[in-house]
Design a protein around this motif. Structure first.
Motif, PDB file in Angstrom:
ATOM      1  N   SER A  75      13.932  39.009  56.558  1.00  0.00           N
ATOM      2  CA  SER A  75      14.909  38.338  57.418  1.00  0.00           C
ATOM      3  C   SER A  75      14.370  37.969  58.431  1.00  0.00           C
ATOM      4  N   LYS A  97      18.199  32.013  50.113  1.00  0.00           N
ATOM      5  CA  LYS A  97      18.952  32.792  51.072  1.00  0.00           C
ATOM      6  C   LYS A  97      20.105  33.335  50.413  1.00  0.00           C
ATOM      7  N   ARG A  98      20.156  34.477  50.633  1.00  0.00           N
ATOM      8  CA  ARG A  98      21.403  35.352  50.295  1.00  0.00           C
ATOM      9  C   ARG A  98      22.506  35.223  51.172  1.00  0.00           C
ATOM     10  N   THR A  99      23.791  35.548  50.737  1.00  0.00           N
ATOM     11  CA  THR A  99      24.838  35.484  51.530  1.00  0.00           C
ATOM     12  C   THR A  99      24.747  36.345  52.763  1.00  0.00           C
ATOM     13  N   SER A 100      24.149  37.394  52.711  1.00  0.00           N
ATOM     14  CA  SER A 100      23.809  38.301  53.984  1.00  0.00           C
ATOM     15  C   SER A 100      23.032  37.632  54.957  1.00  0.00           C
ATOM     16  N   GLY A 101      22.244  36.417  54.607  1.00  0.00           N
ATOM     17  CA  GLY A 101      21.341  35.926  55.506  1.00  0.00           C
ATOM     18  C   GLY A 101      20.043  36.394  55.251  1.00  0.00           C
ATOM     19  N   CYS A 102      19.489  37.163  54.474  1.00  0.00           N
ATOM     20  CA  CYS A 102      18.152  37.715  54.137  1.00  0.00           C
ATOM     21  C   CYS A 102      17.701  36.704  53.056  1.00  0.00           C
TER      22      CYS A 102
END
Length: 83
Positions: free
Chosen positions: A61, A36-41
Motif C-alpha cells: 500500500s 490496484k485492488r478495490t481496497s486501495g492496496c
C-alpha cells in the motif's frame, strides 16, 4: 517530468481496471505488473525469467516501497507502459 515522478502520479491515480507494466531496458526477461485492488492496496507481480523462471506476488500500500523495489530490481533503466 522524470519517469519516476510520472510513475508515482500514475500509481496514486490508478483505477482498478488499469495496470502498469514495468520492463527492464537491458534485460527484457525482468518484468513487473502492478494493479490496484478495490481496497486501495497494490498487487505486484514480479517476473524473473532468467534462469529461475520465478514469479512472485506482493501486496503493498506504500508507493515509496514500490519505488524502492523497482530501483532494486531494474535500477534506473526501465520502461513503463500503462494498460
Amino acid at each position: 517530468m522524470s519517469v519516476s515522478k510520472k510513475l508515482s502520479h500514475k500509481l496514486l491515480t490508478l483505477d482498478i481496471d488499469e495496470g502498469i507494466r514495468i520492463e527492464s531496458i537491458k534485460n527484457r526477461k525482468n518484468k513487473m505488473y502492478i494493479n490496484k485492488r478495490t481496497s486501495g492496496c497494490f498487487v505486484l507481480e514480479i517476473i524473473n525469467s532468467d534462469s529461475t523462471d520465478m514469479t512472485e506476488i506482493r501486496f503493498c500500500s506504500n508507493v515509496k516501497y514500490i519505488h524502492k523495489l523497482i530501483d532494486s530490481i531494474f535500477g534506473k533503466e526501465y520502461s513503463v507502459t500503462i494498460y
